[in-house]
Scaffold this motif. Structure first.
Motif, PDB file in Angstrom:
ATOM      1  N   ALA A  15       0.816  -1.227   0.000  1.00  0.00           N
ATOM      2  CA  ALA A  15       0.000   0.000   0.000  1.00  0.00           C
ATOM      3  C   ALA A  15       0.846   1.273   0.000  1.00  0.00           C
ATOM      4  O   ALA A  15       0.294   2.363  -0.024  1.00  0.00           O
ATOM      5  N   SER A  16       2.169   1.131   0.006  1.00  0.00           N
ATOM      6  CA  SER A  16       2.999   2.338   0.133  1.00  0.00           C
ATOM      7  C   SER A  16       3.096   3.135  -1.165  1.00  0.00           C
ATOM      8  O   SER A  16       3.525   4.284  -1.159  1.00  0.00           O
ATOM      9  N   SER A  17       2.694   2.537  -2.300  1.00  0.00           N
ATOM     10  CA  SER A  17       2.780   3.287  -3.569  1.00  0.00           C
ATOM     11  C   SER A  17       1.797   2.713  -4.588  1.00  0.00           C
ATOM     12  O   SER A  17       1.139   1.702  -4.334  1.00  0.00           O
ATOM     13  N   GLY A  18       1.704   3.397  -5.717  1.00  0.00           N
ATOM     14  CA  GLY A  18       1.014   2.875  -6.902  1.00  0.00           C
ATOM     15  C   GLY A  18      -0.418   2.410  -6.691  1.00  0.00           C
ATOM     16  O   GLY A  18      -1.241   3.092  -6.068  1.00  0.00           O
ATOM     17  N   ASN A  90      -4.576  -8.268  -1.993  1.00  0.00           N
ATOM     18  CA  ASN A  90      -3.195  -8.760  -1.954  1.00  0.00           C
ATOM     19  C   ASN A  90      -2.481  -8.247  -3.202  1.00  0.00           C
ATOM     20  O   ASN A  90      -2.551  -8.846  -4.269  1.00  0.00           O
ATOM     21  N   ASN A  91      -1.806  -7.138  -3.024  1.00  0.00           N
ATOM     22  CA  ASN A  91      -1.321  -6.356  -4.165  1.00  0.00           C
ATOM     23  C   ASN A  91       0.195  -6.288  -4.253  1.00  0.00           C
ATOM     24  O   ASN A  91       0.740  -6.005  -5.324  1.00  0.00           O
ATOM     25  N   ALA A  92       0.900  -6.543  -3.149  1.00  0.00           N
ATOM     26  CA  ALA A  92       2.368  -6.391  -3.141  1.00  0.00           C
ATOM     27  C   ALA A  92       2.971  -7.218  -4.275  1.00  0.00           C
ATOM     28  O   ALA A  92       2.617  -8.380  -4.464  1.00  0.00           O
ATOM     29  N   ALA A 156       9.982 -14.542 -15.069  1.00  0.00           N
ATOM     30  CA  ALA A 156       9.585 -14.797 -13.675  1.00  0.00           C
ATOM     31  C   ALA A 156       8.267 -14.089 -13.371  1.00  0.00           C
ATOM     32  O   ALA A 156       7.374 -14.658 -12.726  1.00  0.00           O
ATOM     33  N   TYR A 157       8.153 -12.861 -13.833  1.00  0.00           N
ATOM     34  CA  TYR A 157       6.930 -12.087 -13.581  1.00  0.00           C
ATOM     35  C   TYR A 157       5.719 -12.794 -14.205  1.00  0.00           C
ATOM     36  O   TYR A 157       4.690 -12.979 -13.551  1.00  0.00           O
ATOM     37  N   SER A 158       5.840 -13.197 -15.473  1.00  0.00           N
ATOM     38  CA  SER A 158       4.713 -13.868 -16.138  1.00  0.00           C
ATOM     39  C   SER A 158       4.374 -15.182 -15.449  1.00  0.00           C
ATOM     40  O   SER A 158       3.195 -15.479 -15.227  1.00  0.00           O
ATOM     41  N   PHE A 189      -0.645  -2.248 -18.685  1.00  0.00           N
ATOM     42  CA  PHE A 189       0.350  -1.271 -18.232  1.00  0.00           C
ATOM     43  C   PHE A 189      -0.347  -0.097 -17.546  1.00  0.00           C
ATOM     44  O   PHE A 189      -1.199   0.569 -18.136  1.00  0.00           O
ATOM     45  N   THR A 190       0.016   0.124 -16.302  1.00  0.00           N
ATOM     46  CA  THR A 190      -0.631   1.136 -15.460  1.00  0.00           C
ATOM     47  C   THR A 190       0.443   2.099 -14.966  1.00  0.00           C
ATOM     48  O   THR A 190       1.551   1.681 -14.623  1.00  0.00           O
ATOM     49  N   ASP A 191       0.068   3.358 -14.929  1.00  0.00           N
ATOM     50  CA  ASP A 191       1.047   4.417 -14.664  1.00  0.00           C
ATOM     51  C   ASP A 191       1.497   4.427 -13.194  1.00  0.00           C
ATOM     52  O   ASP A 191       0.879   5.082 -12.353  1.00  0.00           O
ATOM     53  N   THR A 192       2.537   3.666 -12.882  1.00  0.00           N
ATOM     54  CA  THR A 192       3.084   3.593 -11.514  1.00  0.00           C
ATOM     55  C   THR A 192       4.610   3.552 -11.578  1.00  0.00           C
ATOM     56  O   THR A 192       5.201   3.480 -12.660  1.00  0.00           O
ATOM     57  N   ASP A 193       5.224   3.490 -10.390  1.00  0.00           N
ATOM     58  CA  ASP A 193       6.693   3.355 -10.302  1.00  0.00           C
ATOM     59  C   ASP A 193       7.172   2.110 -11.060  1.00  0.00           C
ATOM     60  O   ASP A 193       8.267   2.089 -11.611  1.00  0.00           O
TER      61      ASP A 193
HETATM   62  N1  LIG Z   1       1.930  -1.012 -12.987  1.00  0.00           N
HETATM   63  C1  LIG Z   1       1.546  -1.939 -13.848  1.00  0.00           C
HETATM   64  O1  LIG Z   1       1.628  -1.764 -15.082  1.00  0.00           O
HETATM   65  C2  LIG Z   1       0.966  -3.232 -13.331  1.00  0.00           C
HETATM   66  C3  LIG Z   1       0.277  -4.040 -14.250  1.00  0.00           C
HETATM   67  C4  LIG Z   1      -0.270  -5.229 -13.813  1.00  0.00           C
HETATM   68  C5  LIG Z   1      -0.144  -5.612 -12.502  1.00  0.00           C
HETATM   69  N2  LIG Z   1       0.537  -4.811 -11.626  1.00  0.00           N
HETATM   70  C6  LIG Z   1       0.656  -5.282 -10.242  1.00  0.00           C
HETATM   71  O2  LIG Z   1       0.196  -4.288  -9.350  1.00  0.00           O
HETATM   72  C7  LIG Z   1       0.834  -4.487  -8.082  1.00  0.00           C
HETATM   73  C8  LIG Z   1       1.299  -3.126  -7.589  1.00  0.00           C
HETATM   74  O3  LIG Z   1       2.310  -2.636  -8.447  1.00  0.00           O
HETATM   75  P1  LIG Z   1       2.448  -1.091  -8.834  1.00  0.00           P
HETATM   76  O4  LIG Z   1       2.372  -1.006 -10.304  1.00  0.00           O
HETATM   77  O5  LIG Z   1       1.543  -0.283  -8.013  1.00  0.00           O
HETATM   78  O6  LIG Z   1       3.986  -0.824  -8.481  1.00  0.00           O
HETATM   79  P2  LIG Z   1       4.682  -0.282  -7.166  1.00  0.00           P
HETATM   80  O7  LIG Z   1       6.098  -0.673  -7.270  1.00  0.00           O
HETATM   81  O8  LIG Z   1       4.336   1.153  -6.994  1.00  0.00           O
HETATM   82  O9  LIG Z   1       3.965  -1.072  -5.989  1.00  0.00           O
HETATM   83  C9  LIG Z   1       4.399  -2.305  -5.492  1.00  0.00           C
HETATM   84  C10 LIG Z   1       4.143  -2.310  -4.008  1.00  0.00           C
HETATM   85  O10 LIG Z   1       4.488  -3.592  -3.462  1.00  0.00           O
HETATM   86  C11 LIG Z   1       5.342  -3.382  -2.355  1.00  0.00           C
HETATM   87  N3  LIG Z   1       6.187  -4.541  -2.114  1.00  0.00           N
HETATM   88  C12 LIG Z   1       7.145  -5.074  -2.919  1.00  0.00           C
HETATM   89  N4  LIG Z   1       7.721  -6.124  -2.310  1.00  0.00           N
HETATM   90  C13 LIG Z   1       7.105  -6.262  -1.105  1.00  0.00           C
HETATM   91  C14 LIG Z   1       7.243  -7.170  -0.027  1.00  0.00           C
HETATM   92  N5  LIG Z   1       8.160  -8.156  -0.038  1.00  0.00           N
HETATM   93  N6  LIG Z   1       6.433  -7.016   1.047  1.00  0.00           N
HETATM   94  C15 LIG Z   1       5.519  -6.036   1.107  1.00  0.00           C
HETATM   95  N7  LIG Z   1       5.342  -5.141   0.116  1.00  0.00           N
HETATM   96  C16 LIG Z   1       6.121  -5.266  -0.973  1.00  0.00           C
HETATM   97  C17 LIG Z   1       6.134  -2.130  -2.741  1.00  0.00           C
HETATM   98  O11 LIG Z   1       6.768  -1.553  -1.629  1.00  0.00           O
HETATM   99  C18 LIG Z   1       5.013  -1.284  -3.301  1.00  0.00           C
HETATM  100  O12 LIG Z   1       4.267  -0.684  -2.269  1.00  0.00           O
HETATM  101  C19 LIG Z   1       1.943  -5.505  -8.307  1.00  0.00           C
HETATM  102  O13 LIG Z   1       1.528  -6.771  -7.843  1.00  0.00           O
HETATM  103  C20 LIG Z   1       2.088  -5.517  -9.808  1.00  0.00           C
HETATM  104  O14 LIG Z   1       2.600  -6.720 -10.294  1.00  0.00           O
HETATM  105  C21 LIG Z   1       1.084  -3.624 -12.017  1.00  0.00           C
END
Ligand SMILES: NC(=O)c1ccc[n+]([C@@H]2O[C@H](COP(=O)([O-])OP(=O)(O)OC[C@H]3O[C@@H](n4cnc5c(N)ncnc54)[C@H](O)[C@@H]3O)[C@@H](O)[C@H]2O)c1
Length: 252
Positions: A15-18, A90-92, A156-158, A189-193
């Protein structure tokens, strides 16, 4: 009218970002009390303050989702603080290096699986344990379009996101009878870090990613957050085991 989560308690990891941060804000706006978890304490506290300032209620628990004891403590802490858990996002997740499969080391591969698969599994395990006792709940896992099709240079991601969808479906089958719904969101693709890291901050590379979608843009974190709120709410009461695609038509 947007779905109401009045009276509910939701746990959000990463929850700390994105997307996680946006989802925590949207869940709180919908009326849920929110337990926000990630590794970066200061960022979590800023989020808690933001939710409180907007009239919501939130609480932070610093958690590394790969550490079973910390995940257990997260769920116990949430139950202790708010009396129970109704929903979880469950997003991490991490993306790992972008390169051809044969150049991945086993350490690089396992690091991604640890966070994305083991982390999601551990969260579901302790959430479900509580929800079975509590008489039900709604869980949303953050998968990806990369969980439905291959993403070049992201072996790995896929693999990990296909596994997240697999775990989502199994849990939906196993616990539907307990009143627990388990779904996944599959953002494009979503606009995040994360996208900034994938593109190295190069706007031209970001434009190329955006161009994969027929809508010609990246998704926003709010667009994913809105779907998470709906999947947590009673508005989606017969949706279970679904991998909801949020990609502007990319995979159509
Ligand atoms: N941005 C995209 O294009 C996209 C697309 C599809 C899916 N996602 C998924 O969305 C989720 C969030 O990603 P995002 O795009 O917001 O990027 P992000 O890097 O901003 O967010 C990821 C978050 O997970 C946390 N995190 C990473 N490892 C961790 C751990 N071991 N324990 C606890 N927290 C942990 C990070 O600190 C951060 O808060 C991810 O699961 C990512 O795979 C993102």
């Amino acid at each position: 009218m947007p779905p109401s989560l009045e009276g509910k308690v939701t746990v959000v990891t990463g929850a700390s970002s994105g997307i996680g941060r946006a989802a925590a804000l949207a869940l709180a706006r919908a009326g849920s009390r929110v337990v926000v978890a990630a590794r970066r304490e200061a960022k979590l506290q800023t989020l808690v303050d933001e939710i409180s300032a907007a009239g919501g209620e939130a609480f932070a628990i610093t958690t590394d989702v790969t550490d079973e004891e910390q995940v257990r403590a997260l769920i116990e802490g949430a139950v202790e603080r708010f009396g129970g858990i109704d929903c979880a996002f469950n997003n991490a997740g991490i993306e790992g290096p972008s390169k051809p499969a044969h150049t991945y080391s086993s350490e690089e591969f396992m690091q991604v699986l640890d966070v994305n698969c083991l982390g999601t599994f551990l969260c579901m395990k302790y959430e479900i344990e509580h929800m079975v006792e509590n008489g039900g709940g709604a869980i949303v896992n953050d998968a990806s379009v990369a969980g439905l099709r291959g993403m070049p240079r992201q072996v790995a991601y896929s693999a990990s996101k296909h596994a997240v969808i697999g775990m989502t479906k199994v849990a939906a089958l196993d616990y539907g009878g307990n009143g627990i719904r388990v779904n996944a969101v599959c953002p494009g693709f979503t606009d995040t870090d994360m996208v900034d890291r994938l593109t190295g901050g190069d706007p031209q590379r970001a434009e190329r990613l955006a161009a994969y979608s027929p809508m010609g843009r990246l998704g926003t974190v709010e667009e994913v957050a809105n779907a998470v709120v709906w999947l947590c709410s009673d508005e989606s009461s017969f949706t279970n085991g679904e991998a909801m695609v949020l990609d502007g038509g990319l995979s159509a």
